[in-house]
Scaffold this active site. Structure first.
Site, mmCIF file in Angstrom:
data_model
loop_
_atom_site.group_PDB
_atom_site.id
_atom_site.type_symbol
_atom_site.label_atom_id
_atom_site.label_comp_id
_atom_site.label_asym_id
_atom_site.label_seq_id
_atom_site.Cartn_x
_atom_site.Cartn_y
_atom_site.Cartn_z
ATOM 1 N N THR A 1 0.850 -1.208 0.000
ATOM 2 C CA THR A 1 0.000 0.000 0.000
ATOM 3 C C THR A 1 0.878 1.248 0.000
ATOM 4 O OG1 THR A 1 -1.451 1.325 1.419
ATOM 5 C CG2 THR A 1 -0.182 -0.357 2.518
ATOM 6 N N ASP A 2 0.308 2.349 -0.464
ATOM 7 C CA ASP A 2 1.056 3.624 -0.395
ATOM 8 C C ASP A 2 1.295 4.044 1.053
ATOM 9 O OD1 ASP A 2 -1.567 4.388 0.263
ATOM 10 O OD2 ASP A 2 -1.631 6.099 -1.109
ATOM 11 N N GLU A 3 0.509 3.479 1.988
ATOM 12 C CA GLU A 3 0.618 3.910 3.382
ATOM 13 C C GLU A 3 1.944 3.497 4.021
ATOM 14 O OE1 GLU A 3 -2.991 3.590 5.686
ATOM 15 O OE2 GLU A 3 -4.188 3.501 3.864
ATOM 16 N N TYR B 1 -1.705 -0.655 11.124
ATOM 17 C CA TYR B 1 -1.992 -1.274 9.813
ATOM 18 C C TYR B 1 -0.820 -1.090 8.862
ATOM 19 C CZ TYR B 1 -3.634 -1.315 4.937
ATOM 20 O OH TYR B 1 -3.740 -1.521 3.582
ATOM 21 N N SER B 2 -0.390 0.155 8.676
ATOM 22 C CA SER B 2 0.650 0.382 7.660
ATOM 23 C C SER B 2 1.989 -0.216 8.088
ATOM 24 C CB SER B 2 0.768 1.870 7.306
ATOM 25 O OG SER B 2 0.967 2.655 8.446
ATOM 26 N N LYS C 1 1.759 -3.776 7.134
ATOM 27 C CA LYS C 1 1.909 -3.893 5.677
ATOM 28 C C LYS C 1 3.364 -3.654 5.266
ATOM 29 C CE LYS C 1 -0.826 -4.451 2.915
ATOM 30 N NZ LYS C 1 -1.349 -5.706 2.312
ATOM 31 N N ASN D 1 -5.407 4.797 -2.205
ATOM 32 C CA ASN D 1 -6.767 4.467 -1.734
ATOM 33 C C ASN D 1 -7.690 4.099 -2.889
ATOM 34 O OD1 ASN D 1 -5.658 6.167 0.523
ATOM 35 N ND2 ASN D 1 -7.658 5.659 1.369
ATOM 36 N N LEU E 1 -16.701 13.141 9.819
ATOM 37 C CA LEU E 1 -15.455 13.609 9.195
ATOM 38 C C LEU E 1 -14.398 13.822 10.282
ATOM 39 C CD1 LEU E 1 -14.382 14.588 6.389
ATOM 40 C CD2 LEU E 1 -15.045 16.894 7.111
HETATM 41 P P1 NAD Z 1 -10.695 -6.108 2.415
HETATM 42 O O1 NAD Z 1 -10.559 -5.829 3.878
HETATM 43 O O2 NAD Z 1 -11.919 -5.640 1.710
HETATM 44 O O3 NAD Z 1 -10.592 -7.686 2.160
HETATM 45 C C1 NAD Z 1 -9.628 -8.485 2.780
HETATM 46 C C2 NAD Z 1 -9.993 -9.939 2.493
HETATM 47 O O4 NAD Z 1 -8.968 -10.767 3.064
HETATM 48 C C3 NAD Z 1 -11.319 -10.382 3.115
HETATM 49 O O5 NAD Z 1 -12.083 -11.091 2.164
HETATM 50 C C4 NAD Z 1 -10.908 -11.287 4.257
HETATM 51 O O6 NAD Z 1 -11.858 -12.303 4.554
HETATM 52 C C5 NAD Z 1 -9.600 -11.865 3.722
HETATM 53 N N1 NAD Z 1 -8.710 -12.337 4.798
HETATM 54 C C6 NAD Z 1 -8.327 -11.649 5.909
HETATM 55 N N2 NAD Z 1 -7.516 -12.416 6.666
HETATM 56 C C7 NAD Z 1 -7.364 -13.590 6.011
HETATM 57 C C8 NAD Z 1 -6.630 -14.780 6.270
HETATM 58 N N3 NAD Z 1 -5.899 -14.905 7.384
HETATM 59 N N4 NAD Z 1 -6.673 -15.772 5.368
HETATM 60 C C9 NAD Z 1 -7.426 -15.662 4.222
HETATM 61 N N5 NAD Z 1 -8.150 -14.569 3.948
HETATM 62 C C10 NAD Z 1 -8.120 -13.542 4.820
HETATM 63 O O7 NAD Z 1 -9.373 -5.541 1.735
HETATM 64 P P2 NAD Z 1 -9.177 -4.709 0.383
HETATM 65 O O8 NAD Z 1 -9.554 -3.307 0.626
HETATM 66 O O9 NAD Z 1 -9.801 -5.472 -0.728
HETATM 67 O O10 NAD Z 1 -7.588 -4.752 0.245
HETATM 68 C C11 NAD Z 1 -6.944 -5.842 -0.435
HETATM 69 C C12 NAD Z 1 -5.436 -5.667 -0.339
HETATM 70 O O11 NAD Z 1 -5.052 -4.429 -0.965
HETATM 71 C C13 NAD Z 1 -4.903 -5.594 1.079
HETATM 72 O O12 NAD Z 1 -3.676 -6.288 1.134
HETATM 73 C C14 NAD Z 1 -4.713 -4.111 1.340
HETATM 74 O O13 NAD Z 1 -3.706 -3.878 2.293
HETATM 75 C C15 NAD Z 1 -4.307 -3.632 -0.048
HETATM 76 N N6 NAD Z 1 -4.653 -2.233 -0.330
HETATM 77 C C16 NAD Z 1 -5.942 -1.799 -0.197
HETATM 78 C C17 NAD Z 1 -6.252 -0.478 -0.506
HETATM 79 C C18 NAD Z 1 -7.675 0.033 -0.406
HETATM 80 O O14 NAD Z 1 -7.882 1.240 -0.601
HETATM 81 N N7 NAD Z 1 -8.669 -0.804 -0.148
HETATM 82 C C19 NAD Z 1 -5.257 0.405 -0.907
HETATM 83 C C20 NAD Z 1 -3.935 -0.065 -1.009
HETATM 84 C C21 NAD Z 1 -3.658 -1.397 -0.724
HETATM 85 P P1 TYD Z 2 -10.018 5.171 5.091
HETATM 86 O O1 TYD Z 2 -11.066 4.863 4.079
HETATM 87 O O2 TYD Z 2 -10.119 4.530 6.426
HETATM 88 O O3 TYD Z 2 -8.630 4.861 4.396
HETATM 89 P P2 TYD Z 2 -7.108 5.162 4.928
HETATM 90 O O4 TYD Z 2 -7.166 5.687 6.292
HETATM 91 O O5 TYD Z 2 -6.507 3.814 4.866
HETATM 92 O O6 TYD Z 2 -6.551 6.136 3.948
HETATM 93 O O7 TYD Z 2 -9.986 6.756 5.312
HETATM 94 C C1 TYD Z 2 -9.745 7.644 4.260
HETATM 95 C C2 TYD Z 2 -9.675 9.042 4.830
HETATM 96 O O8 TYD Z 2 -10.971 9.395 5.362
HETATM 97 C C3 TYD Z 2 -8.713 9.169 6.004
HETATM 98 O O9 TYD Z 2 -8.066 10.447 5.945
HETATM 99 C C4 TYD Z 2 -9.586 9.103 7.231
HETATM 100 C C5 TYD Z 2 -10.887 9.724 6.757
HETATM 101 N N1 TYD Z 2 -12.112 9.201 7.415
HETATM 102 C C6 TYD Z 2 -13.023 10.070 7.995
HETATM 103 O O10 TYD Z 2 -12.850 11.310 7.993
HETATM 104 N N2 TYD Z 2 -14.125 9.540 8.594
HETATM 105 C C7 TYD Z 2 -14.355 8.196 8.632
HETATM 106 O O11 TYD Z 2 -15.383 7.757 9.220
HETATM 107 C C8 TYD Z 2 -13.408 7.310 8.016
HETATM 108 C C9 TYD Z 2 -13.627 5.825 8.044
HETATM 109 C C10 TYD Z 2 -12.307 7.863 7.406
#
Ligand code: NAD
Ligand code: TYD
Length: 343
Positions: free
Chosen positions: A132-134, A156-157, A160, A185, A212
């Site tokens: 992730t970019d985080e 989390y980050s 990761k 994101n 927010l």
């Molecule tokens: P999500 O939380 O929607 O889904 C995660 C999935 O992983 C779920 O289906 C969950 O059941 C499964 N899972 C969790 N623990 C598990 C385990 N121990 N064994 C098998 N399955 C398991 O996540 P997402 O938003 O789809 O993100 C997917 C990937 O992309 C992640 O690695 C996340 O860090 C990365 N990512 C997400 C974003 C974003 O904006 N969503 C951005 C950058 C990177």
């Molecule tokens: P989020 O979707 O949790 O992604 P990330 O923190 O991994 O970037 O949040 C995106 C942005 O929105 C972050 O700056 C936090 C903000 N945020 C709110 O202001 N209110 C909320 O209820 C949530 C979940 C996020």
């Protein structure tokens, strides 16, 4: 452009395929490659949802295995049947990691280790690791390139980042065919409504306040999930093994602007947007330099406004999908609010 790997008639393991990006990727892949096969290994945590895959669950090219990426025996067995891996499975919500980091370390770091270790003894041809970019942390100006040091600042980050560096170490030490992606994101259909955009859209549809954090001036670079899937596809075909690719849409927007666009699209009053206490350690801004993935031939096809409008429409049209989830996740939201009230 580098010579392309052909993968369309082989079997792909997708971990975490019942989550947001994983399920979008499975839909994308099955549509695009008619002769492919996909195995989805997902534990079905609170974030995993088989409703995301209803359209494909009878597809003979698709197989679902409920299981944990930390299950060494199971992972080894599956690795014998596949030629490629796209690893999405993780705990992903920053707010949950602030309340309790344990599962993040165990899944994101240890789970990734189990997969990488299985890769050592397998004939798998490539392993795409979703970072992730985080992992870079926050910066006020400029953009992070793939060479910049990592400075993650949430549990989390940090988890990761541990997984990201393990993936790199397994490539460097054992010459394993690993590529790391660091996307920004994502937003789009099937995103669990605890994340910012789906939470705000669904709360607005329910006439509930949009919480927010802080002053709402934090900036994220919003990437439409379909554009992200195309980037993964391209990296599978043409990415260089051992490399890292940032993937962002260059759509840096403050949270308060996104929130206002959501209420505008839905014709709701701005007064629904309510400032609440800031997230602990809230990263101010993420921003990526994406020249490397663009040099492979990728660029986002969706404009942010169009993608947001389409996403809002999807949540309007799929209320049964998210209402079922929100009913179940009420406990987390009240626990979260109570935690901040008591501080
Ligand atoms: P999500 O939380 O929607 O889904 C995660 C999935 O992983 C779920 O289906 C969950 O059941 C499964 N899972 C969790 N623990 C598990 C385990 N121990 N064994 C098998 N399955 C398991 O996540 P997402 O938003 O789809 O993100 C997917 C990937 O992309 C992640 O690695 C996340 O860090 C990365 N990512 C997400 C974003 C974003 O904006 N969503 C951005 C950058 C990177
Ligand atoms: P989020 O979707 O949790 O992604 P990330 O923190 O991994 O970037 O949040 C995106 C942005 O929105 C972050 O700056 C936090 C903000 N945020 C709110 O202001 N209110 C909320 O209820 C949530 C979940 C996020």
């Amino acid at each position: 452009m580098a010579s392309e790997r052909s993968f369309e008639d082989k079997t792909l393991l997708v971990t975490g395929g019942a989550g947001f990006i994983g399920s979008n990727f499975i839909h994308y892949w099955l549509k695009r490659y008619s002769r492919c096969r996909v195995i989805n290994l997902d534990k079905l945590t609170y974030a995993g949802n088989l409703d995301n895959l209803k359209e494909v669950d009878k597809d003979p090219r698709y197989e679902f295995i409920q299981g944990d990426i930390r299950d060494k025996k199971l992972v080894k067995k599956i690795f014998r049947k596949v030629q490629g891996v796209v690893h999405f499975a993780a705990e992903t919500h920053v707010d949950r990691s602030i309340l309790d980091a344990g599962e993040f370390v165990l899944t994101d770091v240890f789970g990734t280790f189990v997969l990488l270790d299985a890769l050592k003894d397998s004939k798998v041809e490539f392993f795409i690791h979703l970072s992730t970019d985080e992992v870079y942390g926050s910066r006020d100006k400029g953009h992070f390139s793939e060479e910049d040091p990592l400075c993650p600042s949430s549990p989390y980050s940090a988890s990761k980042a541990g997984a990201d560096r393990l993936a790199y170490a397994y490539h460097k030490t054992y010459s394993l065919p690993i590529i790391i992606l660091r996307p920004s994101n994502n937003f789009g259909p099937y995103q669990y409504p605890e994340k910012f955009i789906p939470l705000f859209v669904t709360n607005a549809l329910e006439g509930k306040p949009l919480p927010l954090y802080g002053r709402g001036t934090n900036v994220r670079d919003w990437l439409y999930v379909e554009d992200h899937c195309r980037a993964i596809d391209l990296v599978i075909r043409a990415g260089k093994l051992g490399e890292i690719y940032n993937v962002g849409a260059n759509a840096e927007i403050e949270n308060n602007v996104v929130a206002e666009k959501i209420v505008d699209f839905l014709g709701k009053p701005k007064s629904l947007i309510k400032r609440v206490p800031d997230r602990l350690g809230h990263d101010k801004r993420y921003a990526l330099d994406c020249r490397k993935v663009r040099a492979l031939g990728w660029k986002p096809e969706w404009d942010f406004e169009e993608a947001l409008a389409s996403t809002v429409q999807w949540y309007q049209e799929n209320q049964i999908w998210w209402k079922k989830i929100k009913e179940k996740s009420r406990d987390f939201r009240s626990f979260y609010e109570e935690y901040y009230r008591r501080r």
